[in-house]
Every structure is written in structure tokens, then in C-alpha cells.
Design a protein around this motif. Structure first.
Motif, PDB file in Angstrom:
ATOM      1  N   ARG A   2       0.838  -1.192   0.000  1.00 20.51           N
ATOM      2  CA  ARG A   2       0.000   0.000   0.000  1.00 20.51           C
ATOM      3  C   ARG A   2       0.874   1.245   0.000  1.00 20.51           C
ATOM      4  NH1 ARG A   2      -5.435  -0.109   1.551  1.00 20.51           N
ATOM      5  NH2 ARG A   2      -6.252   1.895   2.232  1.00 20.51           N
ATOM      6  N   ARG A   3       0.653   2.117  -0.947  1.00 19.20           N
ATOM      7  CA  ARG A   3       1.441   3.350  -1.031  1.00 19.20           C
ATOM      8  C   ARG A   3       1.002   4.333   0.045  1.00 19.20           C
ATOM      9  NH1 ARG A   3       3.873   4.891  -5.889  1.00 19.20           N
ATOM     10  NH2 ARG A   3       3.323   7.027  -5.421  1.00 19.20           N
ATOM     11  N   THR A   5      -0.659   7.434   1.268  1.00 16.91           N
ATOM     12  CA  THR A   5      -1.795   8.058   0.588  1.00 16.91           C
ATOM     13  C   THR A   5      -1.709   9.569   0.649  1.00 16.91           C
ATOM     14  OG1 THR A   5      -3.125   7.900   2.606  1.00 16.91           O
ATOM     15  CG2 THR A   5      -3.304   6.091   1.023  1.00 16.91           C
ATOM     16  N   THR A   8      -7.508  12.765  -1.571  1.00 15.59           N
ATOM     17  CA  THR A   8      -7.996  12.510  -2.929  1.00 15.59           C
ATOM     18  C   THR A   8      -9.401  13.049  -3.111  1.00 15.59           C
ATOM     19  OG1 THR A   8      -6.740  10.440  -2.882  1.00 15.59           O
ATOM     20  CG2 THR A   8      -8.342  10.707  -4.662  1.00 15.59           C
ATOM     21  N   GLN A  31     -16.081   1.470  -2.618  1.00 17.16           N
ATOM     22  CA  GLN A  31     -14.634   1.372  -2.811  1.00 17.16           C
ATOM     23  C   GLN A  31     -13.953   0.857  -1.552  1.00 17.16           C
ATOM     24  OE1 GLN A  31     -12.633   2.364  -5.854  1.00 17.16           O
ATOM     25  NE2 GLN A  31     -14.706   1.712  -6.402  1.00 17.16           N
ATOM     26  N   ARG A  32     -12.939   0.028  -1.746  1.00 18.03           N
ATOM     27  CA  ARG A  32     -12.160  -0.456  -0.600  1.00 18.03           C
ATOM     28  C   ARG A  32     -11.337   0.676   0.007  1.00 18.03           C
ATOM     29  NH1 ARG A  32     -11.690  -5.096  -4.134  1.00 18.03           N
ATOM     30  NH2 ARG A  32     -12.975  -6.776  -3.281  1.00 18.03           N
ATOM     31  N   HIS A  33     -10.934   1.629  -0.836  1.00 17.22           N
ATOM     32  CA  HIS A  33     -10.263   2.837  -0.363  1.00 17.22           C
ATOM     33  C   HIS A  33     -11.087   4.028  -0.864  1.00 17.22           C
ATOM     34  CE1 HIS A  33      -6.663   5.272   0.823  1.00 17.22           C
ATOM     35  NE2 HIS A  33      -7.279   6.118   0.011  1.00 17.22           N
ATOM     36  N   ASP A 104     -11.571  -1.609  -6.443  1.00 10.61           N
ATOM     37  CA  ASP A 104     -10.209  -1.134  -6.180  1.00 10.61           C
ATOM     38  C   ASP A 104      -9.814   0.062  -7.054  1.00 10.61           C
ATOM     39  OD1 ASP A 104      -9.418  -2.993  -4.165  1.00 10.61           O
ATOM     40  OD2 ASP A 104      -9.240  -4.539  -5.698  1.00 10.61           O
ATOM     41  N   GLN A 107      -7.953   2.955  -5.180  1.00 12.32           N
ATOM     42  CA  GLN A 107      -6.658   2.456  -4.713  1.00 12.32           C
ATOM     43  C   GLN A 107      -5.689   2.254  -5.871  1.00 12.32           C
ATOM     44  OE1 GLN A 107      -5.642   1.608  -1.188  1.00 12.32           O
ATOM     45  NE2 GLN A 107      -3.859   2.106  -2.459  1.00 12.32           N
ATOM     46  N   ASP A 108      -6.199   1.738  -6.997  1.00 18.79           N
ATOM     47  CA  ASP A 108      -5.332   1.526  -8.160  1.00 18.79           C
ATOM     48  C   ASP A 108      -4.751   2.839  -8.667  1.00 18.79           C
ATOM     49  OD1 ASP A 108      -5.694  -1.219  -8.130  1.00 18.79           O
ATOM     50  OD2 ASP A 108      -7.267  -1.211  -9.652  1.00 18.79           O
ATOM     51  N   LEU A 110      -4.217   5.530  -6.885  1.00 20.37           N
ATOM     52  CA  LEU A 110      -3.229   5.990  -5.914  1.00 20.37           C
ATOM     53  C   LEU A 110      -1.950   5.169  -5.992  1.00 20.37           C
ATOM     54  CD1 LEU A 110      -5.523   6.704  -2.831  1.00 20.37           C
ATOM     55  CD2 LEU A 110      -4.415   8.366  -4.337  1.00 20.37           C
ATOM     56  N   ASN A 111      -2.082   3.883  -6.247  1.00 19.28           N
ATOM     57  CA  ASN A 111      -0.887   3.041  -6.393  1.00 19.28           C
ATOM     58  C   ASN A 111      -0.043   3.479  -7.580  1.00 19.28           C
ATOM     59  OD1 ASN A 111      -1.558   1.468  -4.195  1.00 19.28           O
ATOM     60  ND2 ASN A 111      -2.448  -0.196  -5.401  1.00 19.28           N
TER      61      ASN A 111
END
Length: 266
Positions: A2-3, A5, A8, A31-33, A104, A107-108, A110-111
Motif C-alpha cells: 500500500r502506497r 496516501t 484525494t 470502494q475499498r479505499h 479497487d 486504490q489503483d 493511488l498506487n
């Protein structure tokens, strides 16, 4: 892994399609994030859209803001500027109001986020029949094997493969702000989208030209940041020649900042 964060803001462009927007917002809230906030960039929708946004905001654990402008034609560039001007997030993710998100998706993005780049994602196209079915059932469950989807390879999710197949470059081919992200400070550096674009087409490519002239590189994300595009008829394209001329002018002059941009709303 996990980067770390950043804050956002998710910007969702819409116009008079509350049934689709409801599905999109449902997918965001699953969303998971979660993003830190959602901002609806509304290009002049009628009351039904406002009512939906208010209802969803009451249910949501994160703020849902409404950036509305009068309906005087297709002005997606200005609608996005209004919304981004309201944003509090350091990182901006942009989608259209007919893009149902993989759990995801945020999250994707942000990654994949990286200084000096913007992220261009793809779409999984739902055909007309599947879209009507989804709007009726409100079922957000999609997979690689779902019937009624086109360009099926875009539905394959693999964070590992995404690291290997996500490439950088400077091409304008396939630029679409329906699945797009970047740092807000870079948007401000080029004065955002050009408000002079009216009618469908090329406002996103012209924005990217100025981003590249500023030194921001494109990063195509593959096998991640998956979004399912609900079918709709194509928008009228009578403004395309004039908008193409604006794009070519920005390219020829190596333009970085537009004169009539986001600063108007800050």
C-alpha cells in the motif's frame, strides 16, 4: 504494498442522467479505499440530479459536493474546472457519470500516482442490452466473464501485471478524462481546462497537450483502475472542427497555460 496516501478528490462529470449517476455513486461508496470527497461536475442538469445528489450525500460517510452551472450547451471543460476549484484533495481522480467502478479503482489510481505524470485509464464497454439490464437491476457485480461487455481484456484486474504493463509516453491517442488522475497542483500550473471549449470533443486532448508542454508525462495504466462504461448514443459532433482547431493551435504554439481556465473559479 500500500502506497502512502495523499488526500484525494473524485470529480464526476454528469448531465441529466441521474439513473446512471446513482449507479456510479453506489460503486464509489463501495470502494475499498474511499476518496476523501466526491465532487459532481454538473453541466446544467435538471432538478432530478440535484435531488439524487442530496439523497446520496445523506447516506455517504464522505462529503458529496455539487458544482452546477447553467445549461447553455456542452461545456464539460468548464464544469470540470468548477469542480476542481472546489476540491480540497491533493490528488484529483476524474471520471464520467456513466462509469461504474471496480472496488479497487481509487486504490489503483493511488498506487500508480507518481510525480511528473498523469494517469490514463481505460474502459470496459457495456452494450445497450447489458446497460438496460444493469440500470433495472442495480447490480454492480461485474467480472471478466460478464455477458454483454466488449473489449473484455480491459476487465482483467491484476495489480502485479499492472506494474509491468503500465507504460509512460507522450502520445495523445486515446486521451479520455472519463478515467484520469493527476496532482491538483499540476492542473493549476496550466490553468486547468480551457473554458472556451463548447460542444463535444478535444477539450481533454488540448488540456493534455499543455500538461505535456509543462513537463508532465502520460502514464497508461493497464490491468487496474477498471471502470465499466454504460452505453449511450454518441454525442453530436458539430463543434468538433472548431475544437480541433483550438487543439492544433495549442500544439503549434507549445502552449502551457490557457487564458480562460480554472483561475476564473478560484
Amino acid at each position: 504494498m500500500r502506497r502512502p496516501t495523499v488526500t484525494t478528490s473524485l470529480v464526476i462529470t454528469t448531465y441529466n442522467r441521474p439513473d446512471a449517476l446513482q449507479l456510479v455513486l453506489e460503486s464509489v461508496l463501495h470502494q475499498r479505499h474511499l476518496p476523501d470527497e466526491i465532487i459532481i461536475a454538473d453541466d446544467g442538469s435538471e432538478t432530478k440530479t440535484r435531488n439524487l445528489i442530496e439523497q446520496m450525500a445523506e447516506r455517504s460517510t464522505i462529503p458529496i459536493l455539487h458544482a452546477w452551472q447553467p445549461d447553455t450547451g456542452f461545456r464539460a471543460a468548464m464544469a470540470r474546472n468548477r469542480a476542481i476549484a472546489m476540491a480540497n484533495g491533493e490528488y484529483i481522480v476524474m471520471i464520467d457519470g456513466d462509469m461504474v467502478l471496480h472496488p479497487d479503482f481509487i486504490q489503483d489510481h493511488l498506487n500508480a500516482a507518481e510525480k511528473g505524470t498523469f494517469i490514463q485509464g481505460g474502459r470496459v464497454l457495456l452494450n445497450r442490452t447489458k446497460t438496460e439490464e444493469v440500470l433495472a437491476s442495480r447490480d454492480l457485480t461485474f467480472s471478466l466473464f460478464t455477458e454483454g461487455i466488449e473489449n473484455r481484456k480491459n476487465a482483467f484486474h491484476s495489480p502485479l501485471l499492472s506494474r509491468f504493463f503500465s507504460k509512460k509516453g507522450y502520445s495523445l491517442k486515446g486521451i479520455k478524462t472519463c478515467n484520469f488522475s493527476l496532482f491538483r497542483k499540476d492542473i493549476l500550473a496550466v490553468n486547468g481546462f480551457d473554458n472556451c471549449f463548447v460542444g463535444w470533443g478535444r477539450e481533454d486532448s488540448e488540456f493534455v497537450v499543455r500538461m505535456m508542454n509543462y513537463g508532465i508525462m502520460r502514464k497508461n495504466i493497464k490491468f487496474a483502475a477498471i471502470a465499466y462504461h454504460l452505453y449511450h448514443p454518441e454525442n453530436p459532433r458539430q463543434s468538433l472542427p472548431q475544437n480541433e482547431h483550438r487543439l492544433q493551435k495549442s500544439m503549434a504554439e507549445n502552449m502551457i497555460r490557457c487564458e480562460n481556465g480554472i483561475e476564473r473559479f478560484l
